[in-house]
Design a protein around this motif. Sequence first.
Motif, PDB file in Angstrom:
ATOM      1  N   VAL A  23       0.842  -1.206   0.000  1.00 45.41           N
ATOM      2  CA  VAL A  23       0.000   0.000   0.000  1.00 45.41           C
ATOM      3  C   VAL A  23       0.876   1.254   0.000  1.00 45.41           C
ATOM      4  CG1 VAL A  23      -1.606   1.352   1.408  1.00 45.41           C
ATOM      5  CG2 VAL A  23      -2.020  -1.088   1.021  1.00 45.41           C
ATOM      6  N   GLY A  24       1.943   1.241   0.808  1.00 44.01           N
ATOM      7  CA  GLY A  24       2.838   2.393   0.834  1.00 44.01           C
ATOM      8  C   GLY A  24       3.485   2.632  -0.517  1.00 44.01           C
ATOM      9  N   GLU A  25       3.973   1.566  -1.151  1.00 45.16           N
ATOM     10  CA  GLU A  25       4.634   1.701  -2.442  1.00 45.16           C
ATOM     11  C   GLU A  25       3.646   2.114  -3.535  1.00 45.16           C
ATOM     12  OE1 GLU A  25       7.694   1.740  -2.954  1.00 45.16           O
ATOM     13  OE2 GLU A  25       8.603   0.762  -1.204  1.00 45.16           O
ATOM     14  N   ALA A  26       2.417   1.601  -3.472  1.00 42.17           N
ATOM     15  CA  ALA A  26       1.407   1.970  -4.466  1.00 42.17           C
ATOM     16  C   ALA A  26       1.085   3.458  -4.375  1.00 42.17           C
ATOM     17  CB  ALA A  26       0.149   1.138  -4.262  1.00 42.17           C
ATOM     18  N   THR A  27       0.949   3.950  -3.164  1.00 40.82           N
ATOM     19  CA  THR A  27       0.656   5.373  -2.973  1.00 40.82           C
ATOM     20  C   THR A  27       1.819   6.226  -3.463  1.00 40.82           C
ATOM     21  OG1 THR A  27      -0.665   4.810  -1.017  1.00 40.82           O
ATOM     22  CG2 THR A  27      -0.045   7.122  -1.289  1.00 40.82           C
ATOM     23  N   LEU A  28       3.047   5.805  -3.170  1.00 33.40           N
ATOM     24  CA  LEU A  28       4.221   6.537  -3.634  1.00 33.40           C
ATOM     25  C   LEU A  28       4.300   6.548  -5.161  1.00 33.40           C
ATOM     26  CD1 LEU A  28       6.976   5.327  -1.130  1.00 33.40           C
ATOM     27  CD2 LEU A  28       5.990   7.626  -1.285  1.00 33.40           C
ATOM     28  N   ALA A  29       3.896   5.450  -5.781  1.00 32.20           N
ATOM     29  CA  ALA A  29       3.935   5.374  -7.239  1.00 32.20           C
ATOM     30  C   ALA A  29       3.013   6.420  -7.859  1.00 32.20           C
ATOM     31  CB  ALA A  29       3.543   3.972  -7.701  1.00 32.20           C
ATOM     32  N   PHE A  30       1.838   6.618  -7.270  1.00 26.72           N
ATOM     33  CA  PHE A  30       0.939   7.657  -7.769  1.00 26.72           C
ATOM     34  C   PHE A  30       1.582   9.034  -7.625  1.00 26.72           C
ATOM     35  CE2 PHE A  30      -2.581   4.508  -7.052  1.00 26.72           C
ATOM     36  CZ  PHE A  30      -3.079   4.531  -8.346  1.00 26.72           C
ATOM     37  N   LEU A  31       2.218   9.284  -6.492  1.00 26.71           N
ATOM     38  CA  LEU A  31       2.872  10.575  -6.276  1.00 26.71           C
ATOM     39  C   LEU A  31       4.000  10.784  -7.288  1.00 26.71           C
ATOM     40  CD1 LEU A  31       3.102  10.689  -2.368  1.00 26.71           C
ATOM     41  CD2 LEU A  31       1.460  11.873  -3.845  1.00 26.71           C
ATOM     42  N   ALA A  32       4.779   9.737  -7.544  1.00 26.03           N
ATOM     43  CA  ALA A  32       5.895   9.840  -8.485  1.00 26.03           C
ATOM     44  C   ALA A  32       5.413  10.162  -9.894  1.00 26.03           C
ATOM     45  CB  ALA A  32       6.701   8.544  -8.493  1.00 26.03           C
ATOM     46  N   GLU A  33       4.202   9.739 -10.221  1.00 22.89           N
ATOM     47  CA  GLU A  33       3.619  10.008 -11.539  1.00 22.89           C
ATOM     48  C   GLU A  33       2.912  11.352 -11.592  1.00 22.89           C
ATOM     49  OE1 GLU A  33       1.056   6.683 -11.974  1.00 22.89           O
ATOM     50  OE2 GLU A  33       2.683   5.237 -12.248  1.00 22.89           O
ATOM     51  N   GLY A  34       2.947  12.083 -10.484  1.00 21.49           N
ATOM     52  CA  GLY A  34       2.281  13.379 -10.438  1.00 21.49           C
ATOM     53  C   GLY A  34       0.781  13.290 -10.253  1.00 21.49           C
ATOM     54  N   GLN A  35       0.304  12.110  -9.858  1.00 18.08           N
ATOM     55  CA  GLN A  35      -1.129  11.915  -9.643  1.00 18.08           C
ATOM     56  C   GLN A  35      -1.427  12.044  -8.145  1.00 18.08           C
ATOM     57  OE1 GLN A  35      -2.959   8.572 -11.769  1.00 18.08           O
ATOM     58  NE2 GLN A  35      -1.009   8.219 -12.823  1.00 18.08           N
ATOM     59  N   PHE A  36      -1.904  13.218  -7.775  1.00 19.86           N
ATOM     60  CA  PHE A  36      -2.183  13.442  -6.364  1.00 19.86           C
ATOM     61  C   PHE A  36      -3.650  13.182  -6.019  1.00 19.86           C
ATOM     62  CE2 PHE A  36      -2.900  16.143  -2.585  1.00 19.86           C
ATOM     63  CZ  PHE A  36      -1.933  15.573  -1.760  1.00 19.86           C
ATOM     64  N   ASN A  37      -4.502  13.153  -7.022  1.00 24.32           N
ATOM     65  CA  ASN A  37      -5.940  12.978  -6.777  1.00 24.32           C
ATOM     66  C   ASN A  37      -6.384  11.523  -6.878  1.00 24.32           C
ATOM     67  OD1 ASN A  37      -6.414  15.764  -6.409  1.00 24.32           O
ATOM     68  ND2 ASN A  37      -6.461  16.076  -8.623  1.00 24.32           N
ATOM     69  N   PHE A  38      -5.495  10.620  -6.545  1.00 25.22           N
ATOM     70  CA  PHE A  38      -5.851   9.202  -6.552  1.00 25.22           C
ATOM     71  C   PHE A  38      -6.851   8.922  -5.430  1.00 25.22           C
ATOM     72  CE2 PHE A  38      -2.043   9.824  -4.019  1.00 25.22           C
ATOM     73  CZ  PHE A  38      -2.396   9.259  -2.808  1.00 25.22           C
ATOM     74  N   THR A  39      -7.612   7.848  -5.594  1.00 25.91           N
ATOM     75  CA  THR A  39      -8.589   7.462  -4.578  1.00 25.91           C
ATOM     76  C   THR A  39      -8.078   6.253  -3.804  1.00 25.91           C
ATOM     77  OG1 THR A  39      -9.775   5.897  -5.993  1.00 25.91           O
ATOM     78  CG2 THR A  39     -10.431   8.227  -6.122  1.00 25.91           C
ATOM     79  N   MET A  40      -8.737   5.946  -2.723  1.00 22.51           N
ATOM     80  CA  MET A  40      -8.360   4.778  -1.934  1.00 22.51           C
ATOM     81  C   MET A  40      -8.603   3.499  -2.731  1.00 22.51           C
ATOM     82  SD  MET A  40      -9.766   6.189   1.703  1.00 22.51           S
ATOM     83  CE  MET A  40      -9.109   4.860   2.728  1.00 22.51           C
ATOM     84  N   VAL A  41      -9.615   3.524  -3.594  1.00 23.14           N
ATOM     85  CA  VAL A  41      -9.877   2.378  -4.463  1.00 23.14           C
ATOM     86  C   VAL A  41      -8.728   2.202  -5.458  1.00 23.14           C
ATOM     87  CG1 VAL A  41     -11.415   1.462  -6.251  1.00 23.14           C
ATOM     88  CG2 VAL A  41     -12.367   2.566  -4.221  1.00 23.14           C
ATOM     89  N   ASP A  42      -8.208   3.322  -5.976  1.00 27.06           N
ATOM     90  CA  ASP A  42      -7.072   3.258  -6.898  1.00 27.06           C
ATOM     91  C   ASP A  42      -5.873   2.601  -6.226  1.00 27.06           C
ATOM     92  OD1 ASP A  42      -8.492   4.599  -8.895  1.00 27.06           O
ATOM     93  OD2 ASP A  42      -7.812   6.571  -8.214  1.00 27.06           O
TER      94      ASP A  42
END
Length: 211
Positions: A23-42
């Motif tokens: 979960v930590g790495e998945a969230t970081l991956a979104f941040l690294a891609e510049g996607q800050f508006n990800f959802t918990m489902v994402d």
Amino acid sequence: MDAAADRVRTRSGGRSEQVRRAVGEATLAFLAEGQFNFTMVDVAARAGVGRRTVYRWWPSRDDLLVEALSTHVRKAPTVIDTGSWERDLRTLAHKLAEFASDPIEIAISSIMAGGQNQVFNALVITQWEPSMNTWREFVRRAIDRGEVRAECSPSTIVNSLLAPMFLAPLTLRRSMGEADVDALVDLLLSGTGPAAGGNREGVPLVGPSRN
């Protein structure tokens, strides 16, 4: 927030630790891609974890960000204190420059610089505080050994070391090179060493407190 972080920290080892890391790495991956508006489902989908598990262990997006930032900061360079201020400072500086050029760190710095999410900025600062304390204590030990002048401020020295390294990827679109890092370290050494003086008005070149 703190209660949620405490709850996560109590789960260690086995499947729970694997889920936490995913979960930590998945969230970081979104941040690294510049996607800050990800959802918990994402995050659940990317981590390969059930939605219910994510909602149960991390009830809010802020809890996910705490997990992600904690995962990231745990990779930050640590001080190898051999008792030589110059050698250890230079070693730490080169490691920090490499860490600052990581895509995840660049994305986090970019989000913070944008100033659009003060909650996120506060979370980042909180997660970095243990590392900052470690680095300030490293400076204090050098002061106690007489390698750094007693009136120098550990906070000022640490901030002076970090700022160029983390700003370079944002403003120059490149990390600091080895020569740049060495030049920065040389500047800090010359400005904080026992033989260093003040400016023409006699004011110390570094902050007056040891905090």
